[in-house]
Scaffold this motif. Structure first.
Motif, PDB file in Angstrom:
ATOM      1  N   GLY A 451       0.803  -1.335  -0.022  1.00 25.44           N
ATOM      2  CA  GLY A 451       0.102  -0.033  -0.064  1.00 25.44           C
ATOM      3  C   GLY A 451       0.979   1.241  -0.048  1.00 25.44           C
ATOM      4  O   GLY A 451       2.061   1.230   0.295  1.00 25.44           O
ATOM      5  N   VAL A 452       0.437   2.434  -0.603  1.00 16.39           N
ATOM      6  CA  VAL A 452      -1.102   2.601  -0.996  1.00 16.39           C
ATOM      7  C   VAL A 452      -1.103   2.344  -2.296  1.00 16.39           C
ATOM      8  O   VAL A 452      -0.288   2.969  -3.263  1.00 16.39           O
ATOM      9  N   SER A 453      -1.802   1.144  -2.883  1.00 17.57           N
ATOM     10  CA  SER A 453      -2.128   1.012  -4.270  1.00 17.57           C
ATOM     11  C   SER A 453      -3.239   1.868  -4.706  1.00 17.57           C
ATOM     12  O   SER A 453      -4.226   2.264  -3.851  1.00 17.57           O
ATOM     13  N   ALA A 454      -3.312   2.230  -5.962  1.00 18.41           N
ATOM     14  CA  ALA A 454      -4.508   3.306  -6.329  1.00 18.41           C
ATOM     15  C   ALA A 454      -4.657   3.526  -7.670  1.00 18.41           C
ATOM     16  O   ALA A 454      -3.713   3.078  -8.477  1.00 18.41           O
ATOM     17  N   ILE A 455      -5.884   3.704  -8.090  1.00 22.34           N
ATOM     18  CA  ILE A 455      -6.079   4.154  -9.676  1.00 22.34           C
ATOM     19  C   ILE A 455      -6.518   5.792  -9.504  1.00 22.34           C
ATOM     20  O   ILE A 455      -7.375   6.241  -9.116  1.00 22.34           O
ATOM     21  N   VAL A 456      -5.797   6.280 -10.318  1.00 21.50           N
ATOM     22  CA  VAL A 456      -5.952   8.050 -10.571  1.00 21.50           C
ATOM     23  C   VAL A 456      -6.434   8.128 -11.924  1.00 21.50           C
ATOM     24  O   VAL A 456      -5.685   7.966 -12.820  1.00 21.50           O
ATOM     25  N   LEU A 457      -7.240   8.988 -12.067  1.00 20.34           N
ATOM     26  CA  LEU A 457      -7.696   9.333 -13.159  1.00 20.34           C
ATOM     27  C   LEU A 457      -6.763  10.628 -13.810  1.00 20.34           C
ATOM     28  O   LEU A 457      -6.163  11.110 -13.033  1.00 20.34           O
ATOM     29  N   PRO A 458      -7.066  10.891 -15.247  1.00 18.76           N
ATOM     30  CA  PRO A 458      -6.154  12.081 -15.588  1.00 18.76           C
ATOM     31  C   PRO A 458      -6.481  13.528 -15.130  1.00 18.76           C
ATOM     32  O   PRO A 458      -5.566  14.412 -15.184  1.00 18.76           O
ATOM     33  N   ASP A 459      -7.223  13.683 -14.053  1.00 20.98           N
ATOM     34  CA  ASP A 459      -7.624  14.738 -13.362  1.00 20.98           C
ATOM     35  C   ASP A 459      -7.111  14.861 -12.002  1.00 20.98           C
ATOM     36  O   ASP A 459      -7.364  15.663 -11.094  1.00 20.98           O
ATOM     37  N   GLY A 460      -6.438  13.676 -11.678  1.00 18.35           N
ATOM     38  CA  GLY A 460      -5.862  13.608 -10.288  1.00 18.35           C
ATOM     39  C   GLY A 460      -6.821  12.865  -9.294  1.00 18.35           C
ATOM     40  O   GLY A 460      -6.360  12.608  -8.235  1.00 18.35           O
ATOM     41  N   THR A 461      -7.881  12.542  -9.679  1.00 18.41           N
ATOM     42  CA  THR A 461      -9.007  11.953  -9.004  1.00 18.41           C
ATOM     43  C   THR A 461      -8.569  10.569  -8.584  1.00 18.41           C
ATOM     44  O   THR A 461      -8.418   9.660  -9.793  1.00 18.41           O
ATOM     45  N   ILE A 462      -8.791  10.186  -7.509  1.00 16.10           N
ATOM     46  CA  ILE A 462      -8.451   9.085  -6.828  1.00 16.10           C
ATOM     47  C   ILE A 462      -9.847   8.070  -6.861  1.00 16.10           C
ATOM     48  O   ILE A 462     -10.843   8.457  -6.413  1.00 16.10           O
ATOM     49  N   VAL A 463      -9.719   7.166  -7.926  1.00 18.91           N
ATOM     50  CA  VAL A 463     -11.158   6.169  -8.004  1.00 18.91           C
ATOM     51  C   VAL A 463     -11.256   5.061  -7.109  1.00 18.91           C
ATOM     52  O   VAL A 463     -12.233   4.820  -6.444  1.00 18.91           O
ATOM     53  N   GLN A 464      -9.827   4.265  -6.878  1.00 16.67           N
ATOM     54  CA  GLN A 464      -9.814   3.365  -6.017  1.00 16.67           C
ATOM     55  C   GLN A 464      -8.471   3.436  -5.185  1.00 16.67           C
ATOM     56  O   GLN A 464      -7.570   3.969  -5.751  1.00 16.67           O
ATOM     57  N   ALA A 465      -8.462   3.033  -4.009  1.00 20.39           N
ATOM     58  CA  ALA A 465      -7.026   3.028  -3.148  1.00 20.39           C
ATOM     59  C   ALA A 465      -7.274   1.704  -2.130  1.00 20.39           C
ATOM     60  O   ALA A 465      -8.355   1.522  -1.627  1.00 20.39           O
ATOM     61  N   THR A 466      -6.027   1.300  -1.845  1.00 16.00           N
ATOM     62  CA  THR A 466      -6.036   0.186  -0.609  1.00 16.00           C
ATOM     63  C   THR A 466      -5.516   0.913   0.527  1.00 16.00           C
ATOM     64  O   THR A 466      -5.049   1.974   0.551  1.00 16.00           O
ATOM     65  N   SER A 467      -5.558   0.179   1.440  1.00 15.38           N
ATOM     66  CA  SER A 467      -4.952   0.544   2.837  1.00 15.38           C
ATOM     67  C   SER A 467      -3.634   0.038   2.729  1.00 15.38           C
ATOM     68  O   SER A 467      -3.069  -0.659   2.166  1.00 15.38           O
ATOM     69  N   GLU A 468      -2.805   0.688   3.864  1.00 17.10           N
ATOM     70  CA  GLU A 468      -1.283   0.173   3.906  1.00 17.10           C
ATOM     71  C   GLU A 468      -1.311  -1.370   4.840  1.00 17.10           C
ATOM     72  O   GLU A 468      -2.225  -1.732   5.609  1.00 17.10           O
ATOM     73  N   PHE A 469      -0.444  -2.137   4.194  1.00 14.09           N
ATOM     74  CA  PHE A 469      -0.174  -3.405   5.094  1.00 14.09           C
ATOM     75  C   PHE A 469      -1.426  -4.270   5.120  1.00 14.09           C
ATOM     76  O   PHE A 469      -1.737  -4.738   6.091  1.00 14.09           O
ATOM     77  N   THR A 470      -1.923  -4.165   4.012  1.00 18.87           N
ATOM     78  CA  THR A 470      -2.919  -5.443   3.631  1.00 18.87           C
ATOM     79  C   THR A 470      -2.917  -5.949   2.352  1.00 18.87           C
ATOM     80  O   THR A 470      -2.123  -5.407   1.699  1.00 18.87           O
ATOM     81  N   ALA A 471      -3.232  -7.068   2.212  1.00 21.46           N
ATOM     82  CA  ALA A 471      -3.526  -7.728   0.931  1.00 21.46           C
ATOM     83  C   ALA A 471      -4.546  -7.400   0.144  1.00 21.46           C
ATOM     84  O   ALA A 471      -5.726  -7.728   0.788  1.00 21.46           O
ATOM     85  N   ALA A 472      -4.308  -7.107  -0.995  1.00 21.89           N
ATOM     86  CA  ALA A 472      -5.799  -6.565  -1.668  1.00 21.89           C
ATOM     87  C   ALA A 472      -5.321  -6.347  -3.259  1.00 21.89           C
ATOM     88  O   ALA A 472      -4.314  -6.457  -3.543  1.00 21.89           O
TER      89      ALA A 472
END
Length: 530
Positions: A451-472
């Motif tokens: 973590g933190v894994s994330a999906i970010v759109l071209p305008d900087g918006t975070i669509v999804q994100a994980t927590s730290e020290f978790t399997a996901a």
């Protein structure tokens, strides 16, 4: 009898200034508070608007100071920023190293702001002083991205702006322009406050410096698009997790590999069951496994997914030195294209000044320098050209820019932040990725070990994100874009232009100071002659 002559009166003794220390102490406290306010603008806090306020306080502390005073207050301002910002170094190294690496790096970075503060005093009396002062502060960020020891761009002003009014400016001039706008607003705000009682014309320049940067950024927001231009790609990330052991992660490579193979297997099962959509591409994080030859287990894991994967691995090319590598792995044909990390982390992936470093710690005796790559961070996978900066490289302008210039339609950021514990480091890096998304008008997929894994759109918006020290895992469809922003077209010329303007301001300030002193000396000589 003559009258006695009165004794001459003794000259009055100078009354000691009992509270002479107060202005100095108050100015010092203001400087510290301003640096802390600036620090609070950084992730994970969504307080981007605090950054210009921090620089407004710093400008007030510099008011009326001379060169050496500016140097000292700038250094203190830098310490108040970097000491809390870089506490994750302590999570990385642990108690056995003591606080010296953290304190030393913080002091080295603060020294650049010290120089900036000193040079600001030379231009403080020029017309449009807030502009020149802001140029100088941003100009100090350029040398520290490459010196000393390979540079360390963490804590650049722009990295405090992953959202808010100034972020759209990244599409015009990248991180240098965003940072300049933030600092200009702060310095302009102080100049405006100090001139409120003066006639109207005197307010024009500071008011413009305060308002124009934010207004320009807000005006650009409608132009920041997230529309797909070259189709879409469904991307999955694999976050296998890692033990929270800091530097002890050096001996945990088998655990990292096992965790990611396990999470990869779970993702494959979720795809087969229909719990998540089938992705077009699967992304493993940085150095999730070691790879020194054929790897049947990894090949089977990718085959079970049935789609191409981008595997972060430590590899050993001919020559014996390890490389930090991203590998395109096809489910049918196996490993293909590779990208090796260009910008290695000092004292982690290579040890600069190794002989001197050995005086400080014996840790370096058992480590070897990794081999940097020499090719742009571009890979072709799943029918798409990808920009693949690895971890620390997201902080450097040239890595992502060169990849986008080479045709990348999506930014993929594999990273391993498990070294830094449950600190702010991962969120600070995610903020950089969000800025890069706007700068290049590309979606960004962050795939992290813990973590933190994330999906970010071209305008900087975070669509999804994980927590730290978790399997996901994350699965998301992202837009592919091939537009070229003005920032990409200008490239490094924006930065060169700002630095050149700052140097011009400093030279003008020096000339003005020399002329003022010369005129003062001439007036003194005339007075003495008369």
């Amino acid at each position: 009898m003559a009258a006695p002559v009165a004794a001459p009166e003794a000259p009055p003794r100078a009354t000691p200034r009992r509270h002479a220390w107060r202005p100095w102490a108050l100015r010092l406290l203001l400087t510290i508070a301003s640096g802390l306010v600036f620090y609070l603008s950084f992730a994970p806090r969504p307080l981007w608007w605090l950054a210009p306020l921090g620089f407004a306080g710093f400008a007030l502390a510099l008011r009326g100071r001379r060169f050496w005073g500016g140097l000292g207050y700038g250094f203190v301002f830098g310490l108040a920023l970097y000491l809390p910002l870089l506490t994750w170094l302590e999570d990385f190294l642990g108690a056995s190293f003591g606080p010296w690496p953290w304190l030393g790096l913080s002091a080295a970075l603060a020294a650049f702001l010290g120089v900036g503060g000193a040079l600001c005093t030379l231009v403080a009396r020029l017309p449009a002083a807030p502009v020149w002062m802001a140029l100088i502060i941003i100009a100090t960020e350029t040398p520290r991205t490459w010196w000393p020891l390979g540079g360390f761009p963490w804590g650049r002003v722009a990295f405090s702006q992953p959202e808010g009014a100034y972020l759209p400016l990244a599409s015009i001039g990248g991180a240098p322009l965003v940072g300049f706008a933030v600092v200009l607003t702060g310095f302009g705000l102080t100049a405006l406050a100090l001139r409120l009682r003066k006639p109207g014309l005197a307010l024009i320049t500071p008011a413009a410096a305060t308002l124009i940067p934010a207004i320009a950024g807000l005006a650009l927001w409608p132009a920041i698009s997230t529309t797909a231009q070259a189709g879409t790609l469904t991307v999955a990330t694999v976050q296998g997790n890692a033990p929270d052991v800091g530097l002890g992660l050096l001996t945990q490579a088998p655990t990292l590999r096992a965790n990611h193979l396990r999470q990869d297997e779970k993702l494959a099962a979720d795809i087969r069951s229909g719990a998540v959509p089938r992705p077009d591409l699967v992304v493993w994080p940085e150095t999730a496994t070691d790879l020194s030859g054929p790897d049947p287990a990894l090949a089977q894991a990718v085959a079970d997914l049935g789609v191409p994967a981008l595997i972060g691995a430590r590899t050993w090319p001919p020559g014996g030195r390890a490389q930090n590598t991203e590998i395109v792995w096809d489910p049918a044909t196996g490993p293909g294209q590779r990208y090796a990390k260009q910008q290695l982390v000092p004292f982690a992936e290579f040890v600069p000044a190794r002989t001197i470093a050995q005086w400080v710690t014996p840790f370096v005796d058992g480590t070897g320098d990794m081999l940097p790559g020499s090719r742009p961070a571009v890979l072709d996978a799943a029918g798409t050209r990808l920009a693949t900066p690895i971890c620390y490289e997201i902080a450097y302008d040239y890595v992502s820019r060169a990849a986008v210039d080479a045709g990348a339609q999506l930014i993929v950021l594999p990273t391993n932040n498990a070294w830094y514990g449950k600190s702010e480091m991962s969120y600070q890096q995610l903020a950089m990725a969000r800025l890069r998304s706007v700068e290049h008008s590309r979606a960004t997929v962050v795939s992290a070990t813990s973590g933190v894994s994330a999906i970010v759109l071209p305008d900087g918006t975070i669509v999804q994100a994980t927590s730290e020290f978790t399997a996901a895992s994350l699965v998301e469809r992202v837009p592919l874009r091939d537009t070229t922003t003005l920032s990409d077209r200008l490239g490094a010329w924006t930065e060169y232009g700002l630095v050149s303007a700052a140097l011009a301001g400093v030279l003008t300030g020096l000339v003005q100071t020399w002329r003022t002193r010369r005129e003062s000396a001439n007036d003194t000589r005339k007075t003495v002659a008369e």
